[in-house]
Design an enzyme around this catalytic site. Structure first.
Site, PDB file in Angstrom:
ATOM      1  N   TYR A   1     -15.746   3.599 -13.831  1.00  0.00           N
ATOM      2  CA  TYR A   1     -15.721   2.836 -12.894  1.00  0.00           C
ATOM      3  C   TYR A   1     -16.306   1.421 -13.543  1.00  0.00           C
ATOM      4  CZ  TYR A   1     -15.876   0.517  -8.473  1.00  0.00           C
ATOM      5  OH  TYR A   1     -15.645  -0.397  -7.285  1.00  0.00           O
TER       6      TYR A   1
ATOM      7  N   ASP B   1       3.259   0.756  -4.868  1.00  0.00           N
ATOM      8  CA  ASP B   1       2.388   1.675  -5.809  1.00  0.00           C
ATOM      9  C   ASP B   1       1.961   0.594  -7.113  1.00  0.00           C
ATOM     10  OD1 ASP B   1       1.077   3.300  -7.677  1.00  0.00           O
ATOM     11  OD2 ASP B   1       2.475   4.659  -7.860  1.00  0.00           O
ATOM     12  N   VAL B   2       0.706   0.259  -7.084  1.00  0.00           N
ATOM     13  CA  VAL B   2       0.436  -0.543  -8.263  1.00  0.00           C
ATOM     14  C   VAL B   2       0.454   0.232  -9.475  1.00  0.00           C
ATOM     15  CG1 VAL B   2      -1.348  -1.966  -6.830  1.00  0.00           C
ATOM     16  CG2 VAL B   2      -2.002  -0.001  -7.954  1.00  0.00           C
TER      17      VAL B   2
ATOM     18  N   ASP C   1       0.998  -1.143  -0.195  1.00  0.00           N
ATOM     19  CA  ASP C   1       0.024   0.127  -0.151  1.00  0.00           C
ATOM     20  C   ASP C   1       1.030   1.341   0.002  1.00  0.00           C
ATOM     21  OD1 ASP C   1      -2.061   2.189   0.747  1.00  0.00           O
ATOM     22  OD2 ASP C   1      -3.097   0.387   1.314  1.00  0.00           O
TER      23      ASP C   1
ATOM     24  N   LYS D   1     -14.094  -2.191 -13.881  1.00  0.00           N
ATOM     25  CA  LYS D   1     -14.209  -3.221 -13.121  1.00  0.00           C
ATOM     26  C   LYS D   1     -14.823  -4.518 -14.173  1.00  0.00           C
ATOM     27  CE  LYS D   1     -13.318  -2.014  -9.128  1.00  0.00           C
ATOM     28  NZ  LYS D   1     -12.052  -2.790  -8.494  1.00  0.00           N
TER      29      LYS D   1
END
Length: 254
Positions: free
Chosen positions: A149, A57-58, A41, A153
């Protein structure tokens, strides 16, 4: 050790976005059930018994590769990856500019690809390898003012299926969880920015047939179920945790 109460004994899990909300609930549950957990995270919290926080960091592949290596070095490998990190977006198809589309898709979709690729060398060595991605009810239901969003997803759902097909021959299971609206600090912040937070919350609660928001612990329970070796025959599936929103069609109230 009771393997029914502690199904993750001897296993190592990585939870992205594990510092708060759903990720924190997942981390707590996996640890309670015997796992050692690496939390990746931007603000991963403090170290504790069976817990290794790693700043990661993704959106940065090198950051993820370094973080996975740190967890594997500390705990001896990686068996489970929970791709929980993600960000929100509000608005219709014409609300967000190109930079916001790129930002959200980069974190919510490419971020999962980056984390999975970084964990894969370790997962390949595991006898109980599992990946659980965080999708959403928005992947399958048309929700107003959620174009970006929902697109992200929906991509997570498709990516889960494709990755499951690619990895099933290696003994690596891949599934996703599709929550409804979850009662987290993240949702509370979104509600606080509306003109009528209490009214908006009531509308979100009424949207789910149970008449309430989903809890982070309920989502964590579904993730733990899919990640557990006891679910060894389950891969390429999406598990709804949405208060019945996806499947139930109830008469109008009143």
């Amino acid at each position: 050790m009771d393997l029914i109460a502690h199904p993750f004994t001897g296993l190592v899990a990585v939870v992205t976005g594990g510092g708060s909300g759903i990720g924190a609930a997942v981390t707590a549950l996996l640890r309670a059930q015997g796992a050692r957990v690496g939390v990746l995270d931007l603000n991963p919290g403090e170290p504790a018994s069976s817990l290794l926080p790693v700043v990661a960091d993704v959106g940065d592949r090198a950051s993820l590769e370094s973080a996975m290596a740190a967890v594997a070095a500390e705990f001896g490998g990686i068996d489970i990856l929970v791709n929980n990190a993600g960000i929100s977006a509000v608005g219709g198809i014409d609300t967000n500019d190109d930079s916001e589309w790129h930002r959200v898709l980069d974190i919510n979709v490419v971020g999962i690809a980056r984390a999975t690729a970084a964990a894969l060398p370790y997962l390949r060595r595991s006898r109980a390898a599992a990946i659980v991605n965080l999708s959403s009810i928005a992947a399958n239901a048309g929700l107003v003012q959620r174009a970006l969003y929902s697109a992200s997803k929906g991509a997570v759902h498709a990516l889960t299926l494709s990755t499951a097909a690619d990895l099933v021959g290696l003994g690596i299971r891949v599934n996703c969880v599709a929550p409804g609206t979850v009662d987290t600090p993240w949702v509370a912040r979104l509600l606080a920015r509306t003109d009528d937070p209490a009214g908006e919350r009531a509308r979100l609660e009424a949207r789910q047939p149970t008449g309430r928001l989903v809890t982070a612990d309920e989502v964590a329970g579904a993730i733990a179920y899919l990640a557990s070796p006891a679910s060894g025959a389950t891969t390429g599936m999406s598990l709804a945790v949405d208060g019945g929103m996806a499947g139930l069609r109830l008469p109008a109230r009143g």
